[in-house]
Motif scaffolding. Structure first.
Motif, PDB file in Angstrom:
ATOM      1  N   LEU A  98      64.844  51.339  79.360  1.00 57.09           N
ATOM      2  CA  LEU A  98      66.106  51.800  78.774  1.00 57.09           C
ATOM      3  C   LEU A  98      65.790  52.175  77.334  1.00 57.09           C
ATOM      4  O   LEU A  98      65.385  51.342  76.534  1.00 57.09           O
ATOM      5  CB  LEU A  98      67.181  50.718  78.832  1.00 57.09           C
ATOM      6  CG  LEU A  98      68.544  51.148  78.278  1.00 57.09           C
ATOM      7  CD1 LEU A  98      69.092  52.359  79.023  1.00 57.09           C
ATOM      8  CD2 LEU A  98      69.548  50.006  78.354  1.00 57.09           C
ATOM      9  N   ALA A 139      69.283  56.873  76.945  1.00 55.63           N
ATOM     10  CA  ALA A 139      69.311  56.920  78.406  1.00 55.63           C
ATOM     11  C   ALA A 139      68.155  56.087  78.946  1.00 55.63           C
ATOM     12  O   ALA A 139      67.321  55.587  78.179  1.00 55.63           O
ATOM     13  CB  ALA A 139      69.174  58.370  78.888  1.00 55.63           C
ATOM     14  N   TYR A 140      68.099  55.991  80.279  1.00 57.22           N
ATOM     15  CA  TYR A 140      66.924  55.403  80.911  1.00 57.22           C
ATOM     16  C   TYR A 140      65.770  56.390  80.795  1.00 57.22           C
ATOM     17  O   TYR A 140      65.974  57.600  80.613  1.00 57.22           O
ATOM     18  CB  TYR A 140      67.189  55.122  82.392  1.00 57.22           C
ATOM     19  CG  TYR A 140      68.139  53.961  82.607  1.00 57.22           C
ATOM     20  CD1 TYR A 140      67.670  52.653  82.567  1.00 57.22           C
ATOM     21  CD2 TYR A 140      69.497  54.173  82.844  1.00 57.22           C
ATOM     22  CE1 TYR A 140      68.534  51.580  82.749  1.00 57.22           C
ATOM     23  CE2 TYR A 140      70.364  53.108  83.027  1.00 57.22           C
ATOM     24  CZ  TYR A 140      69.880  51.811  82.979  1.00 57.22           C
ATOM     25  OH  TYR A 140      70.723  50.755  83.153  1.00 57.22           O
ATOM     26  N   TRP A 157      66.010  61.340  81.181  1.00 56.65           N
ATOM     27  CA  TRP A 157      67.451  61.229  81.408  1.00 56.65           C
ATOM     28  C   TRP A 157      67.852  60.787  82.817  1.00 56.65           C
ATOM     29  O   TRP A 157      68.936  61.174  83.296  1.00 56.65           O
ATOM     30  CB  TRP A 157      68.126  62.574  81.104  1.00 56.65           C
ATOM     31  CG  TRP A 157      67.888  63.051  79.719  1.00 56.65           C
ATOM     32  CD1 TRP A 157      66.912  63.910  79.308  1.00 56.65           C
ATOM     33  CD2 TRP A 157      68.614  62.675  78.540  1.00 56.65           C
ATOM     34  NE1 TRP A 157      66.979  64.105  77.953  1.00 56.65           N
ATOM     35  CE2 TRP A 157      68.021  63.356  77.455  1.00 56.65           C
ATOM     36  CE3 TRP A 157      69.697  61.821  78.304  1.00 56.65           C
ATOM     37  CZ2 TRP A 157      68.477  63.215  76.146  1.00 56.65           C
ATOM     38  CZ3 TRP A 157      70.155  61.695  77.003  1.00 56.65           C
ATOM     39  CH2 TRP A 157      69.545  62.390  75.948  1.00 56.65           C
ATOM     40  N   LYS A 180      69.581  58.731  85.761  1.00 52.12           N
ATOM     41  CA  LYS A 180      70.624  57.700  85.915  1.00 52.12           C
ATOM     42  C   LYS A 180      70.045  56.575  86.760  1.00 52.12           C
ATOM     43  O   LYS A 180      69.268  56.824  87.690  1.00 52.12           O
ATOM     44  CB  LYS A 180      71.846  58.275  86.614  1.00 52.12           C
ATOM     45  CG  LYS A 180      72.582  59.332  85.832  1.00 52.12           C
ATOM     46  CD  LYS A 180      73.917  59.627  86.553  1.00 52.12           C
ATOM     47  CE  LYS A 180      74.673  60.740  85.854  1.00 52.12           C
ATOM     48  NZ  LYS A 180      74.186  62.085  86.230  1.00 52.12           N
ATOM     49  N   LEU A 181      70.449  55.373  86.475  1.00 52.42           N
ATOM     50  CA  LEU A 181      69.951  54.222  87.244  1.00 52.42           C
ATOM     51  C   LEU A 181      70.194  54.421  88.736  1.00 52.42           C
ATOM     52  O   LEU A 181      69.336  54.112  89.570  1.00 52.42           O
ATOM     53  CB  LEU A 181      70.631  52.942  86.755  1.00 52.42           C
ATOM     54  CG  LEU A 181      70.205  51.630  87.428  1.00 52.42           C
ATOM     55  CD1 LEU A 181      68.714  51.377  87.237  1.00 52.42           C
ATOM     56  CD2 LEU A 181      71.017  50.459  86.879  1.00 52.42           C
TER      57      LEU A 181
END
Lengths: 103, 554
Positions: free
Chosen positions: B47, B51-52, B95, B97-98
């Protein structure tokens, strides 16, 4: 001698998207720094942080960041926090994107 | 090139399923962040600031065309249309998303790739010469050994919780293109009296306490490699400090205990371990080696190269900087610069990745390499095809003729992305590149390595740059220290700090003063910056940076 407390905002990252978020005075998480609650009482700041730590199903890594009042709401003090309010400097990504929408 | 066997495939698929389940349990609240964090890091998911970030290993920098295409697909489908190649032969997506990570990992598994052990205190992605298998000066292709190390180190039960991260690099040439002396273990392939083996270097590293690794074994027969590596890592695992993160790397273990004591312990452990290996490593290596057999090179008359070189100035400029001799005279190694002036070092768009994959298929036997200097390599191109390759690169903005020049800068992501950074790196690199292009001095200055890190951890290798730049936070303001005289090759050296740091706006003028001093002092146009620096020492450059303050302090 006690030092004067620097006002804080409570910030974290969104669990799903990773986006930077800020706690508002009415207990929401906003994507915008200027909507954050500017906390000028140290005890309240610590309390907000403890409460946020209990919201781990939605947020990651809450912490208190120095801020100051500005004409449109709280403004960050440190350059790292300034970068977090907008995104990287090499591309207009993150919060700088035209279609950046709150989840 | 290596293709996963059934074991590899099953292992990676199983890990994707496990981590997908862990993500589900994090999202439904069954796992807290404290519980989840080590699990995501084991799978390369960080993280960062905004963003991740998913870090994907490109073992020993070798990539097939279909794998590059899949990276383009991932960039477009789940990220923002680009990827960032790193100084450790990884690619990072900034970028994800989880919730998309399981799909990304699944797409990677489809082409035999993964993000396992790209973070955490374990043995990380094994790096190697980006010209492996192609270089004219190569003694032996380092990749079969690197692949064996990948297999041995992946999920090694004893080495999942080392005191700190652990990086291994392998080189098969006398010229060191893998920065072996700045790794926890560096391996240099040697042939001694007809026997293949390694010079083994241990305890190098950059970061807070930069050290060049000493040689622990001048010659290790190849058959003994795995038991010897196990002996080193096992010794470190027990002896390494866990009380202080800043003293936990093996360089500190070796330094504090002394090389002799450390070596004695390793040699004792090696004797015990060697018996249990019982020659298994040789069998595995024999299975791996055929995957790295050279492609069926086509003989081609290089006349089209000479013709284009004679008449096309753009092609000539590119050929002069971006080509390296191949072991076959009718082929060349092409370095595709990811350092277009003003762009982010190491970034490639999905369209560029696809174009590179297509070029690899059309002209490069389907092979690609990623260099620790954040460029892409087409390792085998017939010289006859070079004009066509150059033209195709030009169409996608990849024909920048600057490899080895001032704008071919290594830069870490810095505070534009990284949660650990103390200052930005990328815009400093962008401004140096565009400034020197604008004033027209880049070609005049010639060969030089500028390397930029956005924090003391030195992912940007600033210590071994001819000019190194380190971004720090000084009382809430970005501040940049300059080091001079570093060297990342077989004549490795740690640069010396020139003096006090510079404000963000003062970095480019400071670099210009150093380089104008070099131009004024060099003996001839073919004396490079580092040669002039070695001849004259730091004094004239410090004078250029600090004026009379430097002289008074001396």
């Amino acid at each position: 001698m006690s030092r004067r407390f620097t006002p804080k905002v409570l910030t974290a990252n969104d669990l799903r998207k990773g986006d930077v978020i800020y706690l508002t005075a009415d207990g929401r998480w906003s994507r915008q720094h200027n909507e954050a609650e500017l906390i000028d009482d140290e005890a309240i700041a610590e309390l907000r942080l403890l409460e946020a730590m209990g919201q781990s199903a939605h947020i990651v890594g809450p912490y208190l960041a120095d801020a100051r009042p500005g004409p449109n709401g709280p403004e960050p003090l440190h350059f790292r926090e300034t970068f977090r309010t907008r995104g990287p400097s090499n591309y207009a990504h993150g919060k700088q994107e035209a279609d950046h929408v709150p989840l | 090139m290596y293709r996963y066997n059934e074991f590899d495939t099953a292992f990676v698929r199983q890990r994707v399923a496990q981590f997908s389940g862990q993500i589900d349990r994090r999202l439904d609240g069954s796992l807290t962040e404290d519980e989840f964090r080590p699990l995501r890091l084991m799978n390369g998911l960080y993280l960062q600031l905004h963003a991740y970030m998913l870090r994907i290993a490109i073992p020993y920098g070798t990539l097939r065309a279909d794998q590059m295409r899949q990276l383009a697909h991932i960039a477009e489908t789940w990220d923002k249309g680009y990827g960032h190649f790193t100084t450790r032969q990884n690619i990072q997506f900034n970028w994800p998303k989880l919730t998309d990570v399981p799909a990304i990992l699944s797409a990677l598994a489809d082409v035999g790739m993964h993000s396992i052990q790209t973070s955490g205190n374990c043995i990380r992605n094994v790096t190697a010469d980006h010209f492996a298998g192609a270089a004219a000066d190569e003694i032996e292709d380092p990749r079969p050994v690197a692949e064996m190390i990948r297999q041995w180190s992946t999920d090694h039960p004893e080495f999942q919780f080392l005191p700190r991260k652990f990086k291994i690099a392998v080189i098969g040439s006398a010229h060191d293109r893998a920065v072996t002396r700045a790794h926890d273990i560096g391996l240099r392939i040697l042939h001694q009296n007809g026997v293949a083996g390694f010079e083994v270097i241990v305890g190098g590293g950059l970061g807070r306490t930069p050290m060049l690794g000493p040689v622990i074994r001048p010659f290790l027969p190849k058959a003994d490699l795995l038991p010897y590596l196990e002996a080193i890592v096992a010794t470190y695992n027990l002896l390494g400090r866990r009380d202080n993160k800043f003293k936990a790397r093996i360089k500190i273990t070796v330094f504090e205990n002394g090389l002799e004591r450390f070596r004695d312990l390793v040699e004792q452990e090696f004797i015990r371990r060697r018996a249990s290996f019982n020659g298994a490593a040789a069998e595995i290596l024999a299975e791996i080696a055929p995957f790295f057999a050279p492609p069926a090179f086509k003989a081609a008359d290089p006349a089209p190269f000479a013709a284009a070189y004679a008449v096309d100035g753009l092609f000539r400029a590119w050929a002069d900087t971006n080509l390296v001799p191949h072991k076959r005279a009718d082929h060349a190694i092409v370095t595709v610069s990811l350092k277009a002036h003003g762009e982010t070092p190491g970034d490639a768009s999905a369209a560029q990745m696809r174009a590179l994959a297509d070029l690899a298929d059309a002209y490069g036997y389907g092979e690609l390499r990623i260099s620790h200097e954040q460029n892409v390599i087409l390792p085998h191109v017939a010289r006859a095809d070079l004009p066509a390759v150059h033209e195709a690169l030009r169409r996608v903005g990849l024909a920048t003729a600057n490899v080895g020049l001032l704008s071919d800068i290594i830069a870490c992501p810095g505070m534009d992305y990284c949660a650990l950074a103390t200052a930005r790196s990328i815009p400093v690199a962008q401004e140096i590149a565009t400034h020197f292009k604008a004033i027209g001095l880049e070609r005049e200055i010639g060969q030089i390595k500028i390397k930029i890190s956005g924090c003391i951890n030195a992912c940007g290798h600033h210590h071994v740059g001819h000019i190194g730049i380190l971004g720090l936070d000084r009382a809430g303001v970005e501040n940049y220290q300059i080091t001079l005289g570093g060297d990342h090759t077989e004549t490795a050296a740690i640069g010396e700090r020139a003096g006090p740091g510079f404000a963000y706006d003062a970095v480019v003028p400071a670099i210009e003063r150093v380089l104008r001093t070099y131009l004024a002092l060099r003996r001839a146009t073919d004396e490079t910056f580092i040669e002039t620096f070695r001849r004259l020492g730091a004094a004239p450059f410090k004078q250029a940076l600090y004026g009379d303050e430097a002289r008074d302090a001396a």
